[in-house]
Design a protein around this motif. Structure first.
Motif, mmCIF file in Angstrom:
data_model
loop_
_atom_site.group_PDB
_atom_site.id
_atom_site.type_symbol
_atom_site.label_atom_id
_atom_site.label_comp_id
_atom_site.label_asym_id
_atom_site.label_seq_id
_atom_site.Cartn_x
_atom_site.Cartn_y
_atom_site.Cartn_z
ATOM 1 N N LEU A 9 -28.249 31.032 18.876
ATOM 2 C CA LEU A 9 -29.481 30.539 19.446
ATOM 3 C C LEU A 9 -30.669 31.326 18.879
ATOM 4 C CD1 LEU A 9 -30.901 28.738 21.588
ATOM 5 C CD2 LEU A 9 -30.551 30.611 23.215
ATOM 6 N N ASN A 10 -31.667 30.610 18.410
ATOM 7 C CA ASN A 10 -32.922 31.163 17.885
ATOM 8 C C ASN A 10 -32.793 31.897 16.547
ATOM 9 O OD1 ASN A 10 -34.410 30.115 20.052
ATOM 10 N ND2 ASN A 10 -33.881 31.885 21.308
ATOM 11 N N ASP A 11 -31.678 31.716 15.837
ATOM 12 C CA ASP A 11 -31.570 32.272 14.488
ATOM 13 C C ASP A 11 -32.641 31.655 13.593
ATOM 14 O OD1 ASP A 11 -29.458 33.992 14.902
ATOM 15 O OD2 ASP A 11 -27.986 32.817 13.780
ATOM 16 N N VAL A 12 -33.027 32.394 12.579
ATOM 17 C CA VAL A 12 -33.921 31.888 11.540
ATOM 18 C C VAL A 12 -33.107 31.874 10.255
ATOM 19 C CG1 VAL A 12 -36.060 32.221 10.252
ATOM 20 C CG2 VAL A 12 -35.953 32.868 12.676
ATOM 21 N N LEU A 13 -32.899 30.683 9.709
ATOM 22 C CA LEU A 13 -32.140 30.547 8.466
ATOM 23 C C LEU A 13 -33.112 30.438 7.299
ATOM 24 C CD1 LEU A 13 -29.486 27.925 9.629
ATOM 25 C CD2 LEU A 13 -29.333 30.413 9.664
ATOM 26 N N SER A 124 -34.528 28.020 13.577
ATOM 27 C CA SER A 124 -35.667 27.775 12.700
ATOM 28 C C SER A 124 -35.198 27.829 11.257
ATOM 29 C CB SER A 124 -36.752 28.825 12.926
ATOM 30 O OG SER A 124 -37.190 28.787 14.263
ATOM 31 N N VAL A 125 -35.953 27.171 10.366
ATOM 32 C CA VAL A 125 -35.610 27.137 8.948
ATOM 33 C C VAL A 125 -36.830 27.522 8.132
ATOM 34 C CG1 VAL A 125 -34.995 25.623 7.005
ATOM 35 C CG2 VAL A 125 -33.770 25.428 9.180
ATOM 36 N N ILE A 144 -42.145 28.753 1.454
ATOM 37 C CA ILE A 144 -42.883 27.581 0.968
ATOM 38 C C ILE A 144 -42.728 26.403 1.914
ATOM 39 C CG2 ILE A 144 -42.775 28.325 -1.443
ATOM 40 C CD1 ILE A 144 -40.671 26.027 -1.846
ATOM 41 N N GLY A 145 -41.758 26.469 2.810
ATOM 42 C CA GLY A 145 -41.545 25.442 3.821
ATOM 43 C C GLY A 145 -41.057 26.091 5.097
ATOM 44 N N VAL A 146 -41.549 25.610 6.230
ATOM 45 C CA VAL A 146 -41.222 26.246 7.516
ATOM 46 C C VAL A 146 -41.053 25.172 8.586
ATOM 47 C CG1 VAL A 146 -42.031 27.855 9.285
ATOM 48 C CG2 VAL A 146 -42.574 28.288 6.884
#
Length: 180
Positions: A9-13, A124-125, A144-146
């Protein structure tokens, strides 16, 4: 997701641009490119492939500097970088180059949705790319992308530990995560 790689939960990849570009077909076969006179002239002067230079020019909104065989440009996306993100590394085939994703934020949103469906939790990515730094040696990654995370943290109007009001402090959180 790779077997054995847990997602919480809530990881940022952080996913590299090259993987996204390949998956989206943002790869150009240089054998299909007819270089412009400008590309031919620049390539000849600096012993470059004129087709590669032409692809860079096609991905460019504005040329910032053309000097000593280096093209510093503003890409269609608004990024200031060398070669508008056009890159031959890690692409199979000697006549192929990759481009940046057409819309990196949209790509990040799509990946986020698909990955949340697979993982069953909020995450999140960030799509990252390697950028050089003016007047500094070495490269670092930037976002460059979020999707799913605010890329900036605004400290303006807050007070630092010594009582000073911060007026211009805007932290690039997504870039910091991408570089980490």
């Amino acid at each position: 997701l790779a077997q054995g790689t847990p997602i919480y939960l809530n990881d940022v990849l952080v996913i590299t641009q090259k993987i996204v570009s390949k998956a989206e077909g943002a790869v150009v076969d240089l054998r299909e490119i007819e270089p412009s006179p400008l590309a031919k002239q620049f390539a000849k002067q600096y012993d470059k492939d004129p087709r590669h230079i032409e692809v860079v020019l096609r991905q460019t909104r504005r040329i910032v500097r053309m000097d000593r065989g280096i093209l510093i440009v503003e890409s269609k996306h608004g990024f200031i970088s060398a070669n508008a993100g056009v890159d031959a590394s890690n692409i199979p085939g000697e006549h192929r180059v990759s481009l940046l994703p057409e819309d990196p934020d949209s790509s990040a949103r799509h990946l986020r949705k698909e990955l949340m469906d697979l993982a069953g939790c909020h995450l999140s990515v960030i799509i990252s790319d390697t950028f050089g730094r003016p007047w500094r040696n070495g490269n670092t990654d930037i976002a460059i992308g979020v999707a799913g995370i605010n890329p900036l943290r605004d400290y303006r109007g807050t007070i630092d530990p010594h009582g000073y009001s911060l007026k211009v402090s805007l932290a690039a959180i997504a870039d910091q995560i991408a570089s980490a």
